[in-house]
Design a protein around this motif. Sequence first.
Motif, PDB file in Angstrom:
ATOM      1  N   ASP A 182       0.720  -1.220  -0.084  1.00 41.26           N
ATOM      2  CA  ASP A 182      -0.012  -0.129   0.064  1.00 41.26           C
ATOM      3  C   ASP A 182       0.923   1.330  -0.009  1.00 41.26           C
ATOM      4  N   SER A 183       1.823   1.152   0.086  1.00 40.64           N
ATOM      5  CA  SER A 183       3.117   2.222   0.033  1.00 40.64           C
ATOM      6  C   SER A 183       3.775   2.295  -1.351  1.00 40.64           C
ATOM      7  N   GLU A 184       4.201   3.370  -1.903  1.00 36.56           N
ATOM      8  CA  GLU A 184       4.776   3.419  -3.105  1.00 36.56           C
ATOM      9  C   GLU A 184       6.397   4.070  -3.099  1.00 36.56           C
ATOM     10  N   LYS A 185       7.294   3.259  -3.470  1.00 33.55           N
ATOM     11  CA  LYS A 185       8.776   3.379  -3.372  1.00 33.55           C
ATOM     12  C   LYS A 185       9.295   3.628  -4.687  1.00 33.55           C
ATOM     13  N   ILE A 186       9.723   4.941  -4.874  1.00 29.80           N
ATOM     14  CA  ILE A 186      10.481   5.260  -6.244  1.00 29.80           C
ATOM     15  C   ILE A 186      11.741   5.453  -5.925  1.00 29.80           C
ATOM     16  N   TYR A 187      12.548   4.921  -6.656  1.00 30.90           N
ATOM     17  CA  TYR A 187      14.167   5.368  -6.670  1.00 30.90           C
ATOM     18  C   TYR A 187      14.624   5.871  -8.017  1.00 30.90           C
ATOM     19  N   CYS A 188      15.831   6.551  -7.843  1.00 34.44           N
ATOM     20  CA  CYS A 188      16.554   7.013  -9.140  1.00 34.44           C
ATOM     21  C   CYS A 188      17.925   6.441  -9.258  1.00 34.44           C
ATOM     22  N   ALA A 189      18.273   5.851 -10.345  1.00 34.48           N
ATOM     23  CA  ALA A 189      19.249   5.403 -10.584  1.00 34.48           C
ATOM     24  C   ALA A 189      20.184   5.729 -11.761  1.00 34.48           C
ATOM     25  N   ALA A 190      21.637   6.040 -11.478  1.00 34.61           N
ATOM     26  CA  ALA A 190      22.426   6.294 -12.464  1.00 34.61           C
ATOM     27  C   ALA A 190      22.984   4.882 -13.113  1.00 34.61           C
ATOM     28  N   LEU A 201      14.029   6.294 -13.330  1.00 37.64           N
ATOM     29  CA  LEU A 201      13.239   6.285 -12.192  1.00 37.64           C
ATOM     30  C   LEU A 201      12.915   4.941 -12.194  1.00 37.64           C
ATOM     31  N   VAL A 202      12.871   4.292 -10.958  1.00 44.63           N
ATOM     32  CA  VAL A 202      12.324   2.805 -10.883  1.00 44.63           C
ATOM     33  C   VAL A 202      11.254   2.991  -9.692  1.00 44.63           C
ATOM     34  N   ARG A 203      10.271   2.344 -10.083  1.00 41.81           N
ATOM     35  CA  ARG A 203       9.206   2.108  -9.034  1.00 41.81           C
ATOM     36  C   ARG A 203       9.282   0.687  -8.543  1.00 41.81           C
ATOM     37  N   LEU A 204       9.420   0.226  -7.400  1.00 39.70           N
ATOM     38  CA  LEU A 204       9.537  -0.911  -6.837  1.00 39.70           C
ATOM     39  C   LEU A 204       8.053  -1.499  -6.478  1.00 39.70           C
ATOM     40  N   ILE A 205       7.889  -2.687  -7.052  1.00 37.15           N
ATOM     41  CA  ILE A 205       6.576  -3.543  -6.949  1.00 37.15           C
ATOM     42  C   ILE A 205       6.800  -4.478  -5.743  1.00 37.15           C
ATOM     43  N   ASP A 241      16.127  17.560  -8.941  1.00 37.04           N
ATOM     44  CA  ASP A 241      15.096  17.093  -8.162  1.00 37.04           C
ATOM     45  C   ASP A 241      13.693  17.424  -8.994  1.00 37.04           C
ATOM     46  N   GLY A 242      13.754  18.630  -9.370  1.00 35.19           N
ATOM     47  CA  GLY A 242      12.571  19.064  -9.963  1.00 35.19           C
ATOM     48  C   GLY A 242      12.092  18.214 -11.299  1.00 35.19           C
ATOM     49  N   VAL A 243      13.147  17.774 -12.153  1.00 33.16           N
ATOM     50  CA  VAL A 243      13.075  17.263 -13.393  1.00 33.16           C
ATOM     51  C   VAL A 243      12.554  15.850 -13.253  1.00 33.16           C
ATOM     52  N   LEU A 244      12.994  15.083 -12.113  1.00 33.33           N
ATOM     53  CA  LEU A 244      12.634  13.647 -11.570  1.00 33.33           C
ATOM     54  C   LEU A 244      11.169  13.735 -11.100  1.00 33.33           C
ATOM     55  N   GLY A 245      10.934  14.839 -10.365  1.00 33.11           N
ATOM     56  CA  GLY A 245       9.597  15.108  -9.605  1.00 33.11           C
ATOM     57  C   GLY A 245       8.547  15.385 -10.578  1.00 33.11           C
TER      58      GLY A 245
END
Length: 241
Positions: free
Chosen positions: A87-95, A156-160, A234-238
Amino acid sequence: MIPDVLYEDNHLIAVNKPAGILSQQDYTGEPSLLEMVKDYVKEKYNKPGNVFIGLVHRLDRPVSGTMVFARTSKAAKRLSEQFREKDSEKIYCAAVSTPGRHVWNENDAGLWIPLEQEMERRGDRSVIVKEKTSSSQRCILEYTPVLFSKGEALLLVRLITGRKHQIRAQLSSIGMPVIGDRHYGGAPLRDTEAICLHAFSLRIIHPTTREPMEFRSPVPRCISERFHEYEDLDGVLGECI
């Protein structure tokens, strides 16, 4: 070390975890973010005796970014349930490094690409396997390319699902290792305690008020310096989440 607090109230506290710090103490006895948060709350609020801080999720040691801790046992139970029930959402950024076969263009930005695999633990590594075995687990994430620079990409990575080393192992398995993650084939960084994987955004439901909340941690220098032409990373990713 004083934790970088993003938000706090009587029920929870959200912090920006530095790379190289353990989420929770292990056999080494080295300082952990959990202990730092306990010390912070104890000193700030002048609390006698032991301070309760509940660990409801973790980040790998070399990973930076947003973590939330519970300040009461009731909040810990409800937050743990959110993470367990997705029920939470985790979004990572990765180079990541991008070999020639990954051909993207501007039209790919904003397109979330699903990645579903089987993974099993082998020693201190998570390994992607082709077929389901008795010891493997399904691992699922989505990723989208955001920026490109000289053979590298910012995703951007959304972890399921939330498997150990999941993002690191899955991206490496498709030829895009996280930069700095030598454990999974990534190019080395000057800062050996960090890899270019950052928990950028965490969305939860407040355990008491039931209001939706989002916490974001600024992109660390090991990532931002690779895409320095973008002043407001940060704004670009947001804008992409």
